[in-house]
Scaffold this motif. Structure first.
Motif, PDB file in Angstrom:
ATOM      1  N   LYS A  58       0.847  -1.197   0.000  1.00  0.00           N
ATOM      2  CA  LYS A  58       0.000   0.000   0.000  1.00  0.00           C
ATOM      3  C   LYS A  58       0.881   1.245   0.000  1.00  0.00           C
ATOM      4  N   PRO A  59       0.295   2.390  -0.365  1.00  0.00           N
ATOM      5  CA  PRO A  59       1.064   3.643  -0.351  1.00  0.00           C
ATOM      6  C   PRO A  59       1.419   4.069   1.079  1.00  0.00           C
ATOM      7  N   ILE A  60       2.643   4.511   1.246  1.00  0.00           N
ATOM      8  CA  ILE A  60       3.152   4.985   2.534  1.00  0.00           C
ATOM      9  C   ILE A  60       3.640   6.422   2.346  1.00  0.00           C
ATOM     10  N   LEU A  61       3.274   7.287   3.261  1.00  0.00           N
ATOM     11  CA  LEU A  61       3.720   8.678   3.219  1.00  0.00           C
ATOM     12  C   LEU A  61       5.088   8.806   3.867  1.00  0.00           C
ATOM     13  N   VAL A  62       6.014   9.421   3.130  1.00  0.00           N
ATOM     14  CA  VAL A  62       7.344   9.722   3.647  1.00  0.00           C
ATOM     15  C   VAL A  62       7.484  11.242   3.659  1.00  0.00           C
ATOM     16  N   LYS A  63       7.865  11.783   4.794  1.00  0.00           N
ATOM     17  CA  LYS A  63       8.052  13.224   4.925  1.00  0.00           C
ATOM     18  C   LYS A  63       9.529  13.528   4.699  1.00  0.00           C
ATOM     19  N   LEU A  64       9.761  14.590   3.946  1.00  0.00           N
ATOM     20  CA  LEU A  64      11.128  15.033   3.690  1.00  0.00           C
ATOM     21  C   LEU A  64      11.366  16.330   4.445  1.00  0.00           C
ATOM     22  N   SER A  65      12.493  16.408   5.111  1.00  0.00           N
ATOM     23  CA  SER A  65      12.842  17.678   5.750  1.00  0.00           C
ATOM     24  C   SER A  65      13.517  18.542   4.693  1.00  0.00           C
ATOM     25  N   VAL A  92      14.041   3.951   0.909  1.00  0.00           N
ATOM     26  CA  VAL A  92      14.124   4.994   1.930  1.00  0.00           C
ATOM     27  C   VAL A  92      14.492   4.385   3.279  1.00  0.00           C
ATOM     28  N   TRP A  93      15.454   5.018   3.936  1.00  0.00           N
ATOM     29  CA  TRP A  93      15.806   4.719   5.309  1.00  0.00           C
ATOM     30  C   TRP A  93      15.222   5.855   6.146  1.00  0.00           C
ATOM     31  N   LEU A  94      14.421   5.503   7.128  1.00  0.00           N
ATOM     32  CA  LEU A  94      13.765   6.504   7.955  1.00  0.00           C
ATOM     33  C   LEU A  94      14.625   6.878   9.160  1.00  0.00           C
ATOM     34  N   LYS A  95      14.295   8.009   9.774  1.00  0.00           N
ATOM     35  CA  LYS A  95      15.001   8.407  10.987  1.00  0.00           C
ATOM     36  C   LYS A  95      14.865   7.298  12.014  1.00  0.00           C
ATOM     37  N   LYS A  96      15.974   6.990  12.654  1.00  0.00           N
ATOM     38  CA  LYS A  96      16.097   5.889  13.623  1.00  0.00           C
ATOM     39  C   LYS A  96      15.846   4.527  12.973  1.00  0.00           C
ATOM     40  N   CYS A  97      15.786   4.487  11.632  1.00  0.00           N
ATOM     41  CA  CYS A  97      15.595   3.239  10.882  1.00  0.00           C
ATOM     42  C   CYS A  97      14.353   2.488  11.335  1.00  0.00           C
ATOM     43  N   LYS A  98      13.310   3.226  11.636  1.00  0.00           N
ATOM     44  CA  LYS A  98      12.107   2.584  12.159  1.00  0.00           C
ATOM     45  C   LYS A  98      10.863   3.195  11.536  1.00  0.00           C
ATOM     46  N   TYR A  99      10.014   2.333  10.959  1.00  0.00           N
ATOM     47  CA  TYR A  99       8.724   2.756  10.433  1.00  0.00           C
ATOM     48  C   TYR A  99       7.714   2.779  11.569  1.00  0.00           C
ATOM     49  N   LEU A 100       7.002   3.885  11.700  1.00  0.00           N
ATOM     50  CA  LEU A 100       5.995   4.026  12.749  1.00  0.00           C
ATOM     51  C   LEU A 100       4.621   4.186  12.099  1.00  0.00           C
ATOM     52  N   PRO A 101       3.792   3.155  12.147  1.00  0.00           N
ATOM     53  CA  PRO A 101       2.461   3.257  11.537  1.00  0.00           C
ATOM     54  C   PRO A 101       1.653   4.396  12.175  1.00  0.00           C
ATOM     55  N   HIS A 102       0.887   5.073  11.355  1.00  0.00           N
ATOM     56  CA  HIS A 102      -0.016   6.142  11.802  1.00  0.00           C
ATOM     57  C   HIS A 102       0.723   7.326  12.407  1.00  0.00           C
ATOM     58  N   GLN A 103       1.988   7.504  12.073  1.00  0.00           N
ATOM     59  CA  GLN A 103       2.756   8.654  12.536  1.00  0.00           C
ATOM     60  C   GLN A 103       3.531   9.223  11.361  1.00  0.00           C
ATOM     61  N   ASN A 104       4.070  10.423  11.530  1.00  0.00           N
ATOM     62  CA  ASN A 104       4.917  11.008  10.501  1.00  0.00           C
ATOM     63  C   ASN A 104       6.236  10.251  10.463  1.00  0.00           C
ATOM     64  N   ASN A 105       6.599   9.787   9.282  1.00  0.00           N
ATOM     65  CA  ASN A 105       7.856   9.077   9.088  1.00  0.00           C
ATOM     66  C   ASN A 105       8.762   9.941   8.217  1.00  0.00           C
ATOM     67  N   PHE A 106       9.825  10.444   8.813  1.00  0.00           N
ATOM     68  CA  PHE A 106      10.748  11.331   8.117  1.00  0.00           C
ATOM     69  C   PHE A 106      11.917  10.537   7.535  1.00  0.00           C
TER      70      PHE A 106
END
Length: 131
Positions: A58-65, A92-106
């Motif tokens: 499914k589509p996942i939102l990734v936030k870019l700083s 994409v590698w996220l901050k702290k290398c952790k995907y958090l469902p239902h939260q902003n993932n940078f």
């Protein structure tokens, strides 16, 4: 009785989080953490990128700083997020290398296979462990 108490205590001790090791643009970093999201870019809106994730289906939102750099799988210097295009293959590698469902993932490290959306990667590109 004492053994069961000891086992119960050990089960509830805090576990150490795995160290987050990001790739380097030109490779060579040992023990790189696995990417968190991989797939085709579907939507780009300001500093928000929707990726159709191959793992979650499914589509996942990734936030870019504002400071994020975009690299290709071939290395080289980083470009700003304006080089992103719909249809590009991304990892994409996220901050702290952790995907958090239902939260902003940078994004901490954002890689596209190529700046040209018509360049398709080998089939294993999305599933390669580490870098």
């Amino acid at each position: 009785m004492k053994l069961s108490f000891l086992l119960a205590t050990l089960l509830y001790l805090p576990t150490a989080e795995a160290k987050c090791i990001l790739p380097s643009p030109d490779g060579g970093t040992p023990n790189v953490s696995n990417r968190n999201i991989a797939g085709l870019i579907l939507i780009i809106s300001d500093e928000n990128v929707w990726i159709n994730d191959v793992d979650r289906g499914k589509p996942i939102l990734v936030k870019l700083s504002g400071k994020i750099e975009i690299f290709t799988a071939f290395g080289g210097g980083g470009d700003s997020w304006e080089v992103l295009n719909v249809g590009q293959s991304a990892r994409v590698w996220l901050k702290k290398c952790k995907y958090l469902p239902h939260q902003n993932n940078f994004a901490a490290y954002f890689e596209v296979f190529s700046y040209d959306p018509s360049d398709f990667p080998p089939k294993d590109y999305f599933f390669i462990q580490g870098q």
